[in-house]
Design a protein around this motif. Structure first.
Motif, PDB file in Angstrom:
ATOM      1  N   VAL A 127       0.837  -1.206   0.000  1.00  0.00           N
ATOM      2  CA  VAL A 127       0.000   0.000   0.000  1.00  0.00           C
ATOM      3  C   VAL A 127       0.874   1.258   0.000  1.00  0.00           C
ATOM      4  N   ALA A 128       2.027   1.164   0.670  1.00  0.00           N
ATOM      5  CA  ALA A 128       2.894   2.348   0.773  1.00  0.00           C
ATOM      6  C   ALA A 128       3.700   2.603  -0.504  1.00  0.00           C
ATOM      7  N   PHE A 129       3.727   1.638  -1.423  1.00  0.00           N
ATOM      8  CA  PHE A 129       4.605   1.737  -2.600  1.00  0.00           C
ATOM      9  C   PHE A 129       4.397   3.043  -3.379  1.00  0.00           C
ATOM     10  N   GLY A 130       3.146   3.355  -3.668  1.00  0.00           N
ATOM     11  CA  GLY A 130       2.853   4.564  -4.439  1.00  0.00           C
ATOM     12  C   GLY A 130       3.274   5.829  -3.714  1.00  0.00           C
ATOM     13  N   LEU A 131       3.098   5.827  -2.390  1.00  0.00           N
ATOM     14  CA  LEU A 131       3.475   7.004  -1.600  1.00  0.00           C
ATOM     15  C   LEU A 131       5.002   7.143  -1.551  1.00  0.00           C
ATOM     16  N   ARG A 132       5.686   5.983  -1.500  1.00  0.00           N
ATOM     17  CA  ARG A 132       7.152   6.032  -1.506  1.00  0.00           C
ATOM     18  C   ARG A 132       7.653   6.566  -2.851  1.00  0.00           C
ATOM     19  N   MET A 133       6.968   6.209  -3.927  1.00  0.00           N
ATOM     20  CA  MET A 133       7.350   6.714  -5.248  1.00  0.00           C
ATOM     21  C   MET A 133       7.159   8.232  -5.321  1.00  0.00           C
TER      22      MET A 133
ATOM     23  N   GLY B  51       0.808   6.992   8.394  1.00  0.00           N
ATOM     24  CA  GLY B  51      -0.547   7.421   8.751  1.00  0.00           C
ATOM     25  C   GLY B  51      -1.557   7.111   7.651  1.00  0.00           C
ATOM     26  N   ARG B  52      -1.177   7.437   6.408  1.00  0.00           N
ATOM     27  CA  ARG B  52      -2.119   7.227   5.300  1.00  0.00           C
ATOM     28  C   ARG B  52      -2.347   5.745   5.022  1.00  0.00           C
TER      29      ARG B  52
ATOM     30  N   GLN C 299      -7.695  -8.549  -3.108  1.00  0.00           N
ATOM     31  CA  GLN C 299      -8.283  -7.538  -3.988  1.00  0.00           C
ATOM     32  C   GLN C 299      -8.548  -6.250  -3.205  1.00  0.00           C
ATOM     33  N   ARG C 300      -8.875  -6.367  -1.914  1.00  0.00           N
ATOM     34  CA  ARG C 300      -9.085  -5.154  -1.099  1.00  0.00           C
ATOM     35  C   ARG C 300      -7.761  -4.419  -0.891  1.00  0.00           C
ATOM     36  N   VAL C 301      -6.668  -5.185  -0.745  1.00  0.00           N
ATOM     37  CA  VAL C 301      -5.348  -4.548  -0.627  1.00  0.00           C
ATOM     38  C   VAL C 301      -5.031  -3.810  -1.934  1.00  0.00           C
ATOM     39  N   ALA C 302      -5.323  -4.475  -3.072  1.00  0.00           N
ATOM     40  CA  ALA C 302      -5.062  -3.845  -4.373  1.00  0.00           C
ATOM     41  C   ALA C 302      -5.855  -2.545  -4.506  1.00  0.00           C
ATOM     42  N   LEU C 303      -7.076  -2.565  -4.006  1.00  0.00           N
ATOM     43  CA  LEU C 303      -7.930  -1.379  -4.054  1.00  0.00           C
ATOM     44  C   LEU C 303      -7.334  -0.279  -3.169  1.00  0.00           C
ATOM     45  N   ALA C 304      -6.927  -0.660  -1.952  1.00  0.00           N
ATOM     46  CA  ALA C 304      -6.327   0.311  -1.023  1.00  0.00           C
ATOM     47  C   ALA C 304      -5.066   0.907  -1.634  1.00  0.00           C
ATOM     48  N   ARG C 305      -4.259   0.057  -2.266  1.00  0.00           N
ATOM     49  CA  ARG C 305      -3.006   0.510  -2.879  1.00  0.00           C
ATOM     50  C   ARG C 305      -3.272   1.509  -4.010  1.00  0.00           C
ATOM     51  N   ALA C 306      -4.373   1.276  -4.740  1.00  0.00           N
ATOM     52  CA  ALA C 306      -4.676   2.153  -5.880  1.00  0.00           C
ATOM     53  C   ALA C 306      -5.229   3.506  -5.443  1.00  0.00           C
ATOM     54  N   ILE C 307      -5.911   3.547  -4.295  1.00  0.00           N
ATOM     55  CA  ILE C 307      -6.556   4.826  -3.918  1.00  0.00           C
ATOM     56  C   ILE C 307      -5.792   5.607  -2.857  1.00  0.00           C
ATOM     57  N   VAL C 308      -4.760   4.987  -2.265  1.00  0.00           N
ATOM     58  CA  VAL C 308      -4.056   5.681  -1.172  1.00  0.00           C
ATOM     59  C   VAL C 308      -3.371   6.963  -1.662  1.00  0.00           C
ATOM     60  N   THR C 309      -3.010   6.989  -2.938  1.00  0.00           N
ATOM     61  CA  THR C 309      -2.327   8.181  -3.467  1.00  0.00           C
ATOM     62  C   THR C 309      -3.325   9.259  -3.914  1.00  0.00           C
ATOM     63  N   GLU C 310      -4.614   8.999  -3.695  1.00  0.00           N
ATOM     64  CA  GLU C 310      -5.694   9.912  -4.087  1.00  0.00           C
ATOM     65  C   GLU C 310      -5.588  10.311  -5.561  1.00  0.00           C
TER      66      GLU C 310
END
Lengths: 268, 336
Positions: free
Chosen positions: B97-103, B113-114, B141-152
C-alpha cells in the motif's frame, strides 16, 4: 501412500550417502597418518599444519573467491539489463538472446581459452591484459547458467503484470524492474550464481590457458601440491576449500531468505 | 466540461487487429462508469489507453482538461486495480500500500498514517504485516484497491477486478467498492463482461461491441430500452423474435423486422386470456429451469421458442408439454 514416502526417504538417504562419502573419506584421509589397513591409524593434524605453512594457500584462496565472484556479479548485472531491455521493449528478440546465451554450452573450455588468447593477445593493450581476458572468458562460460536461471525466475513472477502495476503507482519501468521484479527473482538469481561460482571455483583449464602464471587459483595450487608436496596436504586444502564454498552457499541462501519475504509463505 | 474525454480514439495492434474504432466518449467527474461488453470488444484496451499502458494509434485522450495522450502511466495521476490483483509478493500488505506514496517521496510519518487509514477503510488494518500469499482472494483484492486509492488519484480504473472471486464474495465486494467510491467521490471506470455487476454498480453504463460503443445510459435505461439486437441480448435475457413469426403466432400484424421482449413481461396461464391492448399466443412448455425465486419456462409457440419468467409464488408449476397461453402488453414489445 506410506510406502511411497518410505521409498522416497530411502532414495534421499542413498543419494546423501553417495554425495557425502567421498567428502568424509577425503577429510578422514587428511587427519590420519596411515591408512593402509581397513581402519585409518595415527590421528594427526600435520597436513593442516603443512597447509598453513604454505604461504600461497590463503592468497590463492582469496584470488579464487575474487575470480569466481566478480565474473558472476558482472554477468548477473549484464543479464538483468539485457533481459529487462529485451522483454520490455523488444520481446521478439528473446529467442535470439537465448540462442546467443546458449552458444557457450557447445564450446569447451580449452577451445574457448585458446581462441580468446589467440584473438586478443596479438595486439598489446587493454584487451590483452590476461586478468581482464580471464574475467571476460569466465563471463562467457557461465552465461548459459545465469541466463537460464534468471529467465526461468522471471517467468514465474508474471513480470509484465507487476511492472504495469508498479508503473500505475508512479514507478518508471526501470524502477519497477529493480524495485519489484529483481527482489522477487532473488532465489533464481542466487541458485544460478551459486552454480556458476562453484564451477569457476574448480576451474583449472581456462585459468591455466589464459592467465598462465599471472593468476594462480586454488585448483592450480592443489594440483601442484598433490604432485610436488604431498597428497595428504592437498586433501587438507581440499577440505578447507570445500568448507569455504559451503560457507558462501549458506551466506547466499541466508541473504536470499531475507529478500524472499512472503513469496514462499502460504497461510490463509 | 467533461472530466475525461476520448476524442476519435483508434487502437490497432501490431498484428493488424483494429481493436478500438474511433471512440468518442465524455465522462463526468465523480461518477462510476462501467464499460460493459463481451470478451474482445475493446473495453480493457480502452481502459489501458486511459491508463497509458497502451499507446493510442490515433486520437487524443484528455483528463481534467489536459491532453494526457503521450504521458507515461506514472505521470497521469490514475490508480488502477487489475484482474489478478498484481500485488508485489515480496512486500507485506503495508509495504504494498505504501509503494505509491514512496514513489511520490512522501515523508515517512505521512506514509505510515495514510497507509493505516486506508487499510482501516478496507477493514484490513490487522493484516498490515502479512504477505499477499497469506491472504484470501477477496482480501488481496481489497489490498489492491487500497493501494490504488491511497495516493488519491484523479481517476480509479478497475479492470474486471472481481472476476476471479467467488460469487458470494463478489457481491460483498461490489457493494464495498461502490460505497467506497461514493464516500471518496472518486471518478471510477469499471470494466466488466457481467451485466448484473454493471447494473448493480454503475451510474452510467457504456456498452461496447466490436471496438465501438453501441449504447450508453443509466442501468435502468440500458435494461428497459435496448436500441439494438446486441444490446437486447447482452443487457438482459431478451427474447429476440422475428416480427413475421410473431404476427403469424398471434394473428396480428407487427410493423418491424424484429421484436425484443423481456421474459418477465409475459403473463403465462393455463387457459386463454383475451385482454385489451395485449397480444395472445398459444404454446407448449418444452423446458423448465428454476432460477432462485423465478422459474424460466421455454414455450414453443408455432415453432418459435419464447422464454418466460414466472415468479415462484406457490401457485404451482406448469408441467413439461403442458399447453399454455401467453399474454403480453403491446407496449412491452420493443421494435428493433
Amino acid at each position: 501412500m506410506k510406502n511411497h514416502k518410505a521409498g522416497g526417504n530411502i532414495v534421499l538417504v542413498l543419494i546423501m550417502v553417495y554425495l557425502l562419502v567421498p567428502l568424509l573419506l577425503t577429510f578422514t584421509f587428511s587427519v590420519f597418518g596411515n591408512w593402509t589397513s581397513m581402519l585409518p591409524k595415527n590421528f594427526t593434524l600435520r597436513a593442516y599444519e603443512d597447509m598453513l605453512a604454505t604461504p600461497r594457500f590463503f592468497p590463492d584462496l582469496l584470488r579464487t573467491i575474487i575470480i569466481s565472484v566478480v565474473p558472476v556479479a558482472i554477468t548477473v548485472l549484464i543479464m538483468l539489463l539485457a533481459l529487462y531491455t529485451v522483454l520490455i521493449f523488444f520481446p521478439r528478440l528473446e529467442k535470439f538472446l537465448q540462442l546467443l546465451c546458449m552458444i557457450p554450452y557447445a564450446i569447451q573450455g580449452v577451445i574457448l581459452s585458446v581462441s580468446i588468447v589467440s584473438l586478443y593477445t596479438r595486439v598489446p593493450g587493454f584487451l590483452s591484459n590476461r586478468i581482464f581476458l580471464l574475467v571476460g572468458a569466465y563471463c562467457i562460460v557461465i552465461l548459459p547458467y545465469i541466463f537460464q536461471g534468471i529467465r526461468n525466475a522471471m517467468r514465474s513472477v508474471n513480470m509484465p503484470m507487476l511492472i504495469e502495476a508498479a508503473e500505475m503507482l508512479g514507478a518508471s519501468k526501470l524502477e519497477a524492474f529493480f524495485k519489484v521484479i529483481v527482489p522477487n527473482i532473488v532465489p533464481g538469481i542466487s541458485v544460478s550464481a551459486l552454480l556458476s561460482i562453484s564451477m569457476l571455483f574448480g576451474d583449472w583449464v581456462v585459468i591455466r590457458n589464459i592467465a598462465g602464471n599471472a593468476y594462480e587459483n586454488v585448483s592450480i595450487l592443489l594440483y601442484m601440491t598433490m604432485n610436488i608436496v604431498s597428497v595428504r596436504t592437498a586433501t587438507a586444502m581440499f577440505t578447507v576449500v570445500f568448507l569455504v564454498t559451503l560457507l558462501i552457499s549458506i551466506l547466499v541462501f541466508n541473504l536470499q531468505s531475507k529478500t524472499e519475504g512472503g513469496t514462499s509463505r502460504e497461510e490463509r | 466540461m467533461s472530466f475525461i474525454r476520448f476524442e476519435g480514439v483508434n487502437k490497432t495492434f501490431g498484428n493488424g487487429n483494429h481493436v478500438l474504432k474511433g471512440i468518442d466518449l465524455e465522462l463526468e467527474k465523480g461518477n462510476l462508469v462501467t464499460l460493459l461488453g463481451p470478451s474482445g470488444c475493446g473495453k480493457s484496451t480502452l481502459l489501458r489507453c486511459l491508463a497509458g499502458l497502451e499507446t493510442v494509434t490515433q486520437g487524443r485522450v484528455y483528463l481534467d482538461g489536459a491532453d494526457i495522450t503521450d504521458l507515461p502511466p506514472q505521470r497521469r495521476d490514475i490508480g488502477m486495480v487489475f484482474q489478478q490483483y498484481s500485488l508485489f509478493p515480496n512486500m507485506t500488505v503495508g509495504q504494498n500500500v505504501a509503494f505509491g506514496l514512496r514513489m511520490e517521496k512522501a515523508p515517512k510519518a505521512e506514509i505510515e498514517g495514510r497507509v493505516r487509514r486506508i487499510l482501516e477503510l478496507v477493514h484490513l488494518e490487522e493484516k498490515i504485516d502479512q504477505y499477499p500469499a497469506q491472504l484470501s482472494g477477496g482480501q488481496q483484492q481489497r489490498v489492491a484497491l487500497a493501494r490504488a486509492i491511497v495516493t488519491e488519484p484523479k481517476v480509479l480504473l478497475l479492470d474486471e477486478p472481481l472476476s476471479a472471486i467467488d460469487a458470494m464474495l463478489r457481491r460483498e465486494l461490489q457493494v464495498e467498492i461502490r460505497r467506497l467510491q461514493q464516500r471518496l467521490n472518486i471518478t471510477t471506470i469499471f470494466v466488466t463482461h457481467d451485466q448484473d455487476e454493471a447494473m448493480v454498480m454503475s451510474d452510467v453504463i457504456y456498452l461496447m461491441n466490436g471496438g465501438l460503443i453501441v449504447q450508453h445510459g443509466s442501468p435502468i435505461d440500458m435494461y428497459t430500452r435496448p436500441e439494438s439486437k446486441f444490446a437486447a441480448t447482452f443487457m438482459g435475457h431478451y427474447n429476440i423474435i422475428p416480427a413475421e413469426a410473431f404476427s403469424r403466432a398471434c394473428g396480428e400484424g407487427v410493423d418491424c423486422a424484429d421484436l425484443a421482449v423481456r421474459p418477465e413481461v409475459f403473463q403465462m396461464l393455463a387457459g386463454p386470456l383475451g385482454r385489451e391492448g395485449s397480444y395472445s399466443l398459444r404454446g407448449r412448455v418444452v423446458a423448465r429451469m428454476p432460477h432462485g425465486n423465478i422459474v424460466r419456462y421455454t414455450v414453443d409457440c408455432d415453432a418459435m421458442e419464447i422464454d418466460v419468467d414466472v415468479v415462484l409464488d406457490g401457485a404451482g408449476l406448469f408441467e413439461l408439454r403442458q399447453e399454455v397461453f401467453l399474454s403480453v402488453d403491446k407496449g412491452a414489445l420493443i421494435h428493433l
